[in-house]
Design a protein around this motif. Structure first.
Motif, PDB file in Angstrom:
ATOM      1  N   UNK A  31       0.817  -1.215   0.000  1.00 23.91           N
ATOM      2  CA  UNK A  31       0.000   0.000   0.000  1.00 23.91           C
ATOM      3  C   UNK A  31       0.849   1.264   0.000  1.00 23.91           C
ATOM      4  N   UNK A  32       2.052   1.163   0.529  1.00 24.96           N
ATOM      5  CA  UNK A  32       2.929   2.333   0.596  1.00 24.96           C
ATOM      6  C   UNK A  32       3.673   2.591  -0.711  1.00 24.96           C
ATOM      7  N   UNK A  33       3.554   1.686  -1.660  1.00 24.32           N
ATOM      8  CA  UNK A  33       4.254   1.841  -2.930  1.00 24.32           C
ATOM      9  C   UNK A  33       5.145   0.650  -3.215  1.00 24.32           C
ATOM     10  N   UNK A  34       6.327   0.915  -3.722  1.00 23.19           N
ATOM     11  CA  UNK A  34       7.242  -0.163  -4.079  1.00 23.19           C
ATOM     12  C   UNK A  34       8.609   0.047  -3.441  1.00 23.19           C
ATOM     13  N   UNK A  35       9.329  -1.063  -3.277  1.00 24.80           N
ATOM     14  CA  UNK A  35      10.727  -1.044  -2.868  1.00 24.80           C
ATOM     15  C   UNK A  35      11.526  -1.804  -3.912  1.00 24.80           C
ATOM     16  N   UNK A  36      12.554  -1.177  -4.437  1.00 26.93           N
ATOM     17  CA  UNK A  36      13.459  -1.895  -5.330  1.00 26.93           C
ATOM     18  C   UNK A  36      14.359  -2.785  -4.489  1.00 26.93           C
ATOM     19  N   UNK A  37      15.106  -3.675  -5.140  1.00 28.71           N
ATOM     20  CA  UNK A  37      16.037  -4.515  -4.385  1.00 28.71           C
ATOM     21  C   UNK A  37      17.095  -3.664  -3.686  1.00 28.71           C
ATOM     22  N   UNK A  38      17.520  -2.577  -4.327  1.00 29.22           N
ATOM     23  CA  UNK A  38      18.482  -1.690  -3.674  1.00 29.22           C
ATOM     24  C   UNK A  38      17.853  -1.070  -2.426  1.00 29.22           C
ATOM     25  N   UNK A  39      16.612  -0.582  -2.536  1.00 26.40           N
ATOM     26  CA  UNK A  39      15.926   0.008  -1.386  1.00 26.40           C
ATOM     27  C   UNK A  39      15.610  -1.031  -0.323  1.00 26.40           C
ATOM     28  N   UNK A  40      15.293  -2.236  -0.749  1.00 25.45           N
ATOM     29  CA  UNK A  40      15.048  -3.326   0.197  1.00 25.45           C
ATOM     30  C   UNK A  40      16.294  -3.591   1.036  1.00 25.45           C
ATOM     31  N   UNK A  41      17.423  -3.668   0.366  1.00 28.50           N
ATOM     32  CA  UNK A  41      18.693  -3.904   1.060  1.00 28.50           C
ATOM     33  C   UNK A  41      18.990  -2.777   2.048  1.00 28.50           C
ATOM     34  N   UNK A  42      18.761  -1.536   1.636  1.00 30.24           N
ATOM     35  CA  UNK A  42      19.026  -0.391   2.507  1.00 30.24           C
ATOM     36  C   UNK A  42      18.095  -0.391   3.715  1.00 30.24           C
ATOM     37  N   UNK A  43      16.816  -0.706   3.492  1.00 29.37           N
ATOM     38  CA  UNK A  43      15.844  -0.700   4.584  1.00 29.37           C
ATOM     39  C   UNK A  43      16.126  -1.817   5.578  1.00 29.37           C
ATOM     40  N   UNK A  44      16.466  -2.997   5.071  1.00 32.44           N
ATOM     41  CA  UNK A  44      16.856  -4.094   5.960  1.00 32.44           C
ATOM     42  C   UNK A  44      18.063  -3.680   6.798  1.00 32.44           C
ATOM     43  N   UNK A  45      19.046  -3.052   6.151  1.00 35.67           N
ATOM     44  CA  UNK A  45      20.233  -2.607   6.863  1.00 35.67           C
ATOM     45  C   UNK A  45      19.927  -1.564   7.925  1.00 35.67           C
ATOM     46  N   UNK A  46      18.935  -0.692   7.647  1.00 31.57           N
ATOM     47  CA  UNK A  46      18.560   0.322   8.615  1.00 31.57           C
ATOM     48  C   UNK A  46      17.894  -0.272   9.848  1.00 31.57           C
ATOM     49  N   UNK A  47      16.983  -1.223   9.642  1.00 32.90           N
ATOM     50  CA  UNK A  47      16.337  -1.877  10.782  1.00 32.90           C
ATOM     51  C   UNK A  47      17.376  -2.656  11.586  1.00 32.90           C
ATOM     52  N   UNK A  48      18.261  -3.334  10.875  1.00 34.81           N
ATOM     53  CA  UNK A  48      19.309  -4.099  11.561  1.00 34.81           C
ATOM     54  C   UNK A  48      20.212  -3.189  12.389  1.00 34.81           C
ATOM     55  N   UNK A  49      20.514  -2.005  11.851  1.00 35.29           N
ATOM     56  CA  UNK A  49      21.361  -1.062  12.582  1.00 35.29           C
ATOM     57  C   UNK A  49      20.670  -0.611  13.860  1.00 35.29           C
ATOM     58  N   UNK A  50      19.366  -0.344  13.787  1.00 37.06           N
ATOM     59  CA  UNK A  50      18.621   0.056  14.989  1.00 37.06           C
ATOM     60  C   UNK A  50      18.673  -1.065  16.026  1.00 37.06           C
ATOM     61  N   UNK A  51      18.433  -2.298  15.589  1.00 35.63           N
ATOM     62  CA  UNK A  51      18.454  -3.435  16.513  1.00 35.63           C
ATOM     63  C   UNK A  51      19.837  -3.598  17.149  1.00 35.63           C
ATOM     64  N   UNK A  52      20.868  -3.445  16.333  1.00 33.29           N
ATOM     65  CA  UNK A  52      22.230  -3.612  16.840  1.00 33.29           C
ATOM     66  C   UNK A  52      22.585  -2.560  17.884  1.00 33.29           C
ATOM     67  N   UNK A  53      21.888  -1.413  17.845  1.00 34.58           N
ATOM     68  CA  UNK A  53      22.174  -0.354  18.792  1.00 34.58           C
ATOM     69  C   UNK A  53      21.434  -0.466  20.118  1.00 34.58           C
ATOM     70  N   UNK A  54      20.642  -1.526  20.270  1.00 35.35           N
ATOM     71  CA  UNK A  54      19.842  -1.664  21.492  1.00 35.35           C
ATOM     72  C   UNK A  54      20.568  -2.407  22.607  1.00 35.35           C
ATOM     73  N   UNK A  55      21.770  -2.887  22.317  1.00 35.94           N
ATOM     74  CA  UNK A  55      22.547  -3.534  23.360  1.00 35.94           C
ATOM     75  C   UNK A  55      22.190  -4.981  23.626  1.00 35.94           C
ATOM     76  N   UNK A  56      21.523  -5.624  22.679  1.00 35.19           N
ATOM     77  CA  UNK A  56      21.176  -7.027  22.859  1.00 35.19           C
ATOM     78  C   UNK A  56      22.406  -7.902  22.659  1.00 35.19           C
ATOM     79  N   UNK A  57      22.461  -8.998  23.393  1.00 39.43           N
ATOM     80  CA  UNK A  57      23.523  -9.974  23.186  1.00 39.43           C
ATOM     81  C   UNK A  57      23.225 -10.790  21.938  1.00 39.43           C
ATOM     82  N   UNK A  58      24.244 -11.407  21.383  1.00 38.90           N
ATOM     83  CA  UNK A  58      24.064 -12.236  20.191  1.00 38.90           C
ATOM     84  C   UNK A  58      23.037 -13.335  20.458  1.00 38.90           C
ATOM     85  N   UNK A  59      22.217 -13.596  19.444  1.00 36.63           N
ATOM     86  CA  UNK A  59      21.221 -14.672  19.454  1.00 36.63           C
ATOM     87  C   UNK A  59      20.029 -14.415  20.375  1.00 36.63           C
TER      88      UNK A  59
END
Length: 498
Positions: free
Chosen positions: A28-56
């Protein structure tokens, strides 16, 4: 067609397989190209990595098919975490159980769902955030995770007790994506309509297999069959996956001839197609290849039937998918002969890592592969009885456990019984699945009582259980039979239901 490379990679590298400017996701929000998909996944992952969680540590999502729900299966593993998708139709009690059992450190959801939770539903140590809070200006690059590392826990009902968390590695998910993309012959020009829940391995794999082939996924939360028809027409969909009850609804819906002709591929799992359904689908969608499939979450997918064989073998579940070794085994562990019933055993790299924090049930289902197997290591002993014919095609005979399969869902009788008994309207209850043309199986509860409180019971369960777990009928008895050990005689009860 995609190459069958048996060497797995970290699952979060999937977006890199697509053409950068091609569309990977349309919603509904439109489209994501594979390049944008990769960037968005990386952005969410970066936020998660900054929360101080331990591996796994575990990241749970309780969402409809939003972009976050579609991308978290890649983003959490990229951050070294484990994704736990919660079916959006589950109610607060089931959500609370999964959060506690998985030890989730964060629940990503929506404000309306947060309001539905009650004190104590979210365990100590678990933070609730809305998906809007995940934004990050920085991007985490693709991971270099060990492909045997845990990437996801998918919860599925057990034959007794509470849902079980099936542990899936990067390799499980990656090889499953490559296998399905190959045998379904998904291509970059394909547009795949995602109507199945992303909390199911079948629904989640539609994302992975489509992106592995460079295709486009169109996620859809639908209310009626008409919504699916409109989506196929609006998005020029070429591929549609479903379970038998959905096919029944879609065959009853009105399809413009031109719209039905757009579909090139139909895939079925979550229950066997009847010959009647096969004939109906072949007639309604004349340009579509029909792929009947069989699988179980513990090993993802086991078999598929070549579309060229469907008309002649409408009741077959086919042969092993790529990367799977499927064996038919006698009770003594030897290979069953053609035409002889035996247990379906799945070996090879698609086998999951067991059940989360449940060594007892893991030992029951995950056992060493038979001596005659080519694949070593652990195999999944399905408990399902199949027969292999002289041509190597498999036919499903029956399920050895007591699981209820309704509307494509595997439902624990014990979970239904616990819910029925929890309100005090009845003293004893036993839940069973009975044949139903639309649902595959309908839930029937045999209860001790006079039935005077049935309306109150139904009203309570409508608040506490999702729609697919609602009993269709109650069979009220003054007494329930017992066996020599004093337990309810489930065999006698089921026989009396016909």
């Amino acid at each position: 067609m995609i190459t069958l490379d048996p060497v797995p990679k970290p699952i979060d590298m999937l977006p890199l397989r697509g053409v950068a400017d091609a569309v990977a996701l349309e919603d509904r929000a439109g489209t994501l190209s594979f390049r944008e998909l990769e960037t968005t996944v990386g952005g969410i992952a970066h936020w998660l990595a900054g929360q101080g969680f331990a591996a796994n540590e575990r990241v749970a999502t309780w969402l409809p098919k939003t972009r976050t729900a579609c991308l978290m299966p890649l983003a959490a593993p990229r951050a070294g975490l484990v994704h736990v998708p919660v079916n959006p139709v589950l109610k607060r009690a089931q959500v609370a159980y999964i959060l506690a059992d998985s030890g989730a450190r964060v629940l990503v959801t929506q404000a309306a769902r947060i309001a539905a939770l009650e004190p104590g539903d979210v365990p100590d140590g678990c933070t609730i955030v809305t998906e809007e809070e995940l934004a990050s200006g920085d991007v985490l690059p693709p991971s270099r995770a060990d492909t045997d590392a845990l990437a996801a826990i998918l919860y599925t009902s057990g034959s007794t007790g509470r849902p079980k968390g099936v542990m899936l590695s990067h390799a499980n998910l990656w090889l499953g994506a490559i296998s399905v993309a190959h045998y379904l012959q998904i291509r970059s020009e394909d547009r795949v309509l995602g109507v199945l829940p992303l909390s199911f391995d079948y629904g989640q794999n539609q994302l992975f297999s489509t992106w592995a082939a460079g295709g486009r996924v169109i996620p859809l939360d639908y209310l009626t069959a008409r919504d699916v028809v409109k989506a196929v027409e609006r998005h020029d969909v070429t591929s549609l996956a479903g379970v038998p009850p959905l096919w029944v609804q879609l065959l009853e819906a009105e399809w413009p001839v031109e719209t039905a002709a757009r579909l090139k591929r139909l895939t079925n799992s979550g229950g066997a197609l009847t010959p009647r359904l096969v004939r109906g689908l072949r007639k309604r969608f004349p340009n579509a290849y029909l792929y009947p499939m069989y699988g179980l979450t513990e090993a993802f997918r086991s078999t598929f039937l070549d579309p060229a064989l469907v008309d002649a073998h409408p009741e077959s579940i086919g042969r092993a998918i790529p990367f799977a070794e499927i064996l038919v085994v006698r009770p003594d562990g030897s290979r069953a002969a053609p035409g002889e019933p035996g247990e379906l055993v799945h070996a090879g790299p698609l086998v999951a890592q067991g059940y989360w924090q449940d060594a007892e049930r893991t030992a029951q289902r995950f056992r060493p592969a038979p001596e005659f197997a080519t694949s070593g290591g652990m195999a999944v002993w399905s408990g399902d009885t199949v027969v292999e014919d002289a041509d190597g095609l498999l036919r499903f005979v029956g399920r050895d456990d007591e699981m209820i399969k309704s509307a494509g869902n595997r439902i624990s009788p014990t979970e239904i019984e616990d819910a029925v008994l929890s309100g005090g309207e009845v003293t004893e209850a036993a839940a069973f699945g009975v044949p139903d043309e639309r649902l595959g199986q309908a839930i029937v509860v045999v209860a001790r009582g006079d039935g005077s409180r049935e309306d109150a019971l139904r009203e309570r369960l409508r608040r506490e259980l999702p729609s697919f777990m609602q009993p269709a009928r109650y069979d009220w008895r003054s007494e329930l039979p017992r066996n020599a050990n004093g337990k309810l005689d489930r065999t006698a009860l089921k026989a009396a239901l016909g």
